[in-house]
Design a protein around this motif. Sequence first.
Motif, short mmCIF file in Angstrom:
data_model
loop_
_atom_site.label_atom_id
_atom_site.label_comp_id
_atom_site.label_asym_id
_atom_site.label_seq_id
_atom_site.Cartn_x
_atom_site.Cartn_y
_atom_site.Cartn_z
N THR A 1 45.20 10.05 35.67
CA THR A 1 43.98 9.96 34.86
C THR A 1 42.84 10.75 35.49
O THR A 1 42.10 11.47 34.82
N THR A 2 42.70 10.62 36.82
CA THR A 2 41.65 11.37 37.52
C THR A 2 41.92 12.87 37.46
O THR A 2 41.00 13.67 37.30
N ALA B 1 40.90 14.14 34.14
CA ALA B 1 39.44 14.26 34.05
C ALA B 1 38.95 15.51 34.78
O ALA B 1 38.04 16.21 34.30
N HIS C 1 39.74 18.54 32.70
CA HIS C 1 38.82 18.60 31.56
C HIS C 1 37.49 19.23 31.97
O HIS C 1 36.92 20.04 31.24
#
Length: 491
Positions: free
Chosen positions: A183-184, A187, A190
């Motif tokens: 998930t990190t 991010a 992104h």
Amino acid sequence: MFKRWLLALVGRLGGLLLLLVCCCLGLVYILACKPVVGPSQQSLLWAGGATSKEGYMALLQEREDSHRHYINSLSKQIAQLKDTLQERTQQLQESLEKAKAKGILPLGLESLHKTPTQNDLKEFFRSQLNQAEVNSGLKMTSEYAVIPFDTFTLRRVYQLETGLTRHPEERPARKDRRDELITTLEAALHVLNAPHQHRDVPKGKRSYAPSDFIEGLTRTERDRGTVYEMLFKGGGPHDFTRLVFFRPFGPVMKVKSERVDTANMLINIIVPLSKRAHSFRQFMANFRKVCIHEDNVVHLTVVYFGREQIDQVKAILDQTTRETRFRNFTLIQMNEELNAAPGKTVYYPVLFSQYNPALIYSNLTHPPPVDLQLVIQKETGFWRDFGFGMTCQYRSDFLNIGGFDRSIKGWGLEDVHLYRKYLHSKLMVVRSPSRGLFHLWHEKLCADELSPDKYKMCMQTKAMSEASHGRLGELFFKPQIEDHLRAQKRN
């Protein structure tokens, strides 16, 4: 008049007859199309000679009553839960009001006495970030209070808190940890691939992929959140991007995004040395492989204390210059006992300490070459988390903190004292395992002139560096194991 009345009566009788015929036809249809009731379905009909239609109606009524009772039961339970929740909320509200009146309300809980808004949530997360050790260091009570970082890649997590029964790395990481890191990483990608990140790129947008991720550091402060430092490679060999994220037990927040250009970044390596010419020869062999052949943007400073064996050290450096044409080194000879090399951060990497090759590879005729022994496994070594001799710090920080305690004589403790000074300062101490640094095994001699506490510490270090817990157990219980094997053969 009579005729009209008669016609009306005939019309009414005709309508009644037509209605009666339709009812008869409908009843015949129902009786002809009724389903066949098997033995298992007979139990669904009410007993007492009821017709099939009455049985189905009764069954429907029974099910409707059952559902109605179930709905009523759920409604009562929901009402009870609402009452309990309201009672607990009232108790919490009263406790918060009392705590607020006494001035002991924990930081971050002030907004619970009012309806939270999005701005309140952002302010709470921002307060968590300001308290966490992200932008500045915190004063620590001892060396054990430092929360170490974990080093992670796309497939592995290197951590210190492994204990005797676990491996020095997780491969692959457990699912919950893997999902957190993925998930990190998403991010970070992104942020890197956002349009505003590429305004200064003349040739258009460059898309970052997971394969561009090199490695990262992460640690969790239990009462604040988790910090992530992630390094990505860019378009050129010296182009890197470092991102810092903070997860305050909520959505991840970007702290920093900066480009790191290492093209003109000179790495200074300072080696304090006294005697140990054989160890220095092994160091220079590794230095040639890692620093000269791979990068060459490095300057080596050897600070030699004393005069004994200095000629051998000079010969090793001269040989290196002849064979590699490397001249970026300085040899400083001093007669003092010890001297060494603004700031925010000091780095204390944790090395992977190699066990005694004679015990690790005792089943082989000859141990493998040194470069093949540098493997991070439970059986080959351990994270040397009790050592503080390897460090990367600015000279100004070293001088401002007071340097080494020069009153210490003999082996040990000078690096620990320096480390503790940094813990008591405002500088951030980064402590994390480094998968590229190894402490090669060597014979450790504990001198008789050491004080009892230092001698005990030296012997403990010697024991930890010999072999793994399991291997030492095999050696200690070797007679019992051999007796058991002989007994099994006899049987």
